[in-house]
Design a protein around this motif. Structure first.
Motif, short mmCIF file in Angstrom:
data_model
loop_
_atom_site.label_atom_id
_atom_site.label_comp_id
_atom_site.label_asym_id
_atom_site.label_seq_id
_atom_site.Cartn_x
_atom_site.Cartn_y
_atom_site.Cartn_z
N LEU A 222 0.88 -0.93 0.09
CA LEU A 222 -0.07 0.01 -0.11
C LEU A 222 1.01 1.29 0.01
O LEU A 222 0.58 2.37 -0.74
N GLN A 228 -3.59 3.29 -4.74
CA GLN A 228 -4.27 2.28 -4.15
C GLN A 228 -4.65 2.43 -2.67
O GLN A 228 -5.55 2.22 -2.38
N TRP A 232 -8.50 2.99 -1.32
CA TRP A 232 -9.03 2.11 -0.12
C TRP A 232 -9.63 3.06 1.04
O TRP A 232 -10.71 2.87 1.35
N LEU A 238 -14.09 -1.40 -0.47
CA LEU A 238 -13.14 -2.47 -1.13
C LEU A 238 -12.33 -3.46 -0.42
O LEU A 238 -11.49 -4.25 -0.80
N THR A 239 -12.69 -3.26 0.93
CA THR A 239 -11.91 -4.29 2.09
C THR A 239 -11.74 -5.63 1.55
O THR A 239 -10.58 -6.12 1.66
N THR A 241 -11.86 -7.20 -1.26
CA THR A 241 -11.07 -7.57 -2.64
C THR A 241 -9.66 -7.00 -2.43
O THR A 241 -8.89 -7.39 -2.82
N ALA A 242 -9.58 -5.83 -1.45
CA ALA A 242 -8.27 -5.30 -1.25
C ALA A 242 -7.45 -6.33 -0.55
O ALA A 242 -6.29 -6.65 -0.80
N GLU A 245 -6.23 -9.01 -2.96
CA GLU A 245 -5.22 -8.47 -3.74
C GLU A 245 -4.00 -8.77 -3.12
O GLU A 245 -2.83 -8.88 -3.88
N ASP A 299 -3.99 -3.76 -7.62
CA ASP A 299 -5.18 -3.35 -8.04
C ASP A 299 -6.31 -3.85 -6.89
O ASP A 299 -6.64 -5.04 -6.93
N LEU A 300 -6.52 -3.05 -6.08
CA LEU A 300 -7.34 -3.44 -4.94
C LEU A 300 -9.08 -3.73 -5.23
O LEU A 300 -9.69 -4.54 -4.51
N SER A 301 -9.49 -3.28 -6.70
CA SER A 301 -10.79 -3.62 -6.99
C SER A 301 -10.53 -4.59 -7.99
O SER A 301 -11.68 -5.09 -8.58
N ARG A 328 -7.76 -8.13 7.53
CA ARG A 328 -8.80 -6.91 7.21
C ARG A 328 -8.80 -6.10 8.54
O ARG A 328 -8.93 -4.72 8.18
#
Length: 369
Positions: A222, A228, A232, A238-239, A241-242, A245, A299-301, A328
């Motif tokens: 990060l 990115q 976030w 986005l948590t 999928t973040a 990733e 790509d966090l998404s 998370r």
């Protein structure tokens, strides 16, 4: 391999999946192929500590062991820990704010998961620091039988500690995970003494090592990709999928735990011989352009993200749900409470821990403002 072991390394995603799922030609149990090989490394008791658990077993032993652990290490138990994980994260950040300093691995990424798994097991807080040294000595020597000899003192200390802990919990059981595993052993007679000790050892080592790397590597990714990081912070939805990733981008486990060819076979035109070491490159597979679009980009998404950071097949990591929750909560709390994080300008360069099994940072000094 430096110790003379003939080995093969998979780097492509499809090959990694094949190796992880192939239980006919590939074994997790070297002792079934060459018992004398293990006996020449370290004493039998210490080898039993690391080998008499589900991650080093093939069916039917693996099936039996995983079923026992699954009954104790339940999703309900993990869900109940969520508020505790949040509290642990907030307490650690309170301490960081008070000192005004953050060494991300030592002050946050390590203490959070080791505290979580130790409390689940019912281990006294004062003993957590012991596991860091014992676990690191093994992880840094893994997949190298010569180096494994140097880890013997730590493995011996680890085994003796666990045997004493099991004896104490047998006399005074609680509602912790060790008590539940002892009950399964004593009442159902399905775990041998060595299997009980080895299973608890696995839960401690696997229960924190990968999550330390998820948090530390994730924070590094990060900070290396500020666009990115901003994304976030702007879109907390986005948590999920973040975290996935971050698991893909800097995989916490670089090489899956050891596998060996259980018989001769041909693979991609190469002759694999019985006893050859099969190294499954999880980190490389998670950067395979045939599977992931623009794999070198964070790509966090990212939606199409069937990474194998937790493995695949029958040995898929049982603790994956816990690691995801910890990652998370830890990263979300850190970014919320400390909005101006940056890598310390005085930091001279990244240093990854030695050994081929894990990919984790030795240190990551952070400035808070």
């Amino acid at each position: 391999m430096t110790d003379g072991q003939r080995a093969w390394l998979t780097t492509r995603y499809d090959d990694a999946i094949l190796a992880l799922k192939d239980n006919e030609r590939i074994t997790k149990n070297l002792q079934s192929l060459s018992p004398e090989d293990y006996a020449s490394v370290i004493p039998e008791k210490e080898m039993a500590l690391i080998s008499k658990q589900m991650l080093s077993s093939d069916p039917p032993d693996h099936t039996r062991l995983r079923a026992i652990v699954s009954k104790a290490f339940t999703p309900q138990m993990i869900d109940r820990m969520e508020s505790d994980i949040q509290r642990i994260a907030e307490d650690l950040i309170d301490r960081i704010e008070q000192t005004g300093k953050l060494e991300a691995i030592e002050d946050f990424a390590f203490p959070l998961p080791i505290t979580v798994i130790s409390r689940m097991l019912g281990i006294p807080d004062d003993d957590y620091v012991l596991f860091k040294r014992w676990s690191s000595d093994f992880i840094e020597a893994a997949n190298n039988r010569e180096k494994l000899k140097t880890a013997f003192p730590s493995l011996q200390a680890f085994r003796l500690y666990l045997e004493e802990l099991i004896d104490a919990r047998r006399k005074t059981p609680g509602d912790d995970l060790i008590s539940l595993l002892i009950q399964a052993h004593d009442d159902q007679d399905r775990l041998s003494g060595d299997e009980l000790v080895s299973t608890i050892w696995l839960l401690i080592v696997a229960g924190h090592e990968t999550t330390v790397n998820l948090i530390g590597n994730g924070l590094l990714a990060l900070l290396e990709n500020p666009d990115q990081l901003r994304l976030w912070r702007q879109d907390p939805s986005l948590t999920a999928t973040a975290v996935e990733e971050l698991l893909r981008y800097y995989s916490p486990v670089e090489i899956a735990t050891s596998r060996w060819a259980s018989r001769d076979f041909e693979w991609h035109g190469k002759d694999v011989r019985k006893g050859d070491l099969i190294l499954v490159g999880l980190g490389a597979a998670n950067r395979d352009p045939a599977q992931f679009d623009d794999p070198g980009r964070l790509d966090l998404s990212r939606k199409k993200n069937k990474h194998i950071a937790f493995g695949n097949g029958i040995h898929f990591c049982l603790g994956a749900p816990l690691a995801r929750i910890e990652g998370r909560i830890a990263l979300t709390a850190l970014l919320r409470r400390l909005p101006n994080l940056r890598i310390s300008p005085s930091f001279t360069g990244l240093e990854w821990r030695p050994g081929i099994l894990m990919r984790g940072l030795r240190e990551l000094p952070i400035e808070l403002r």
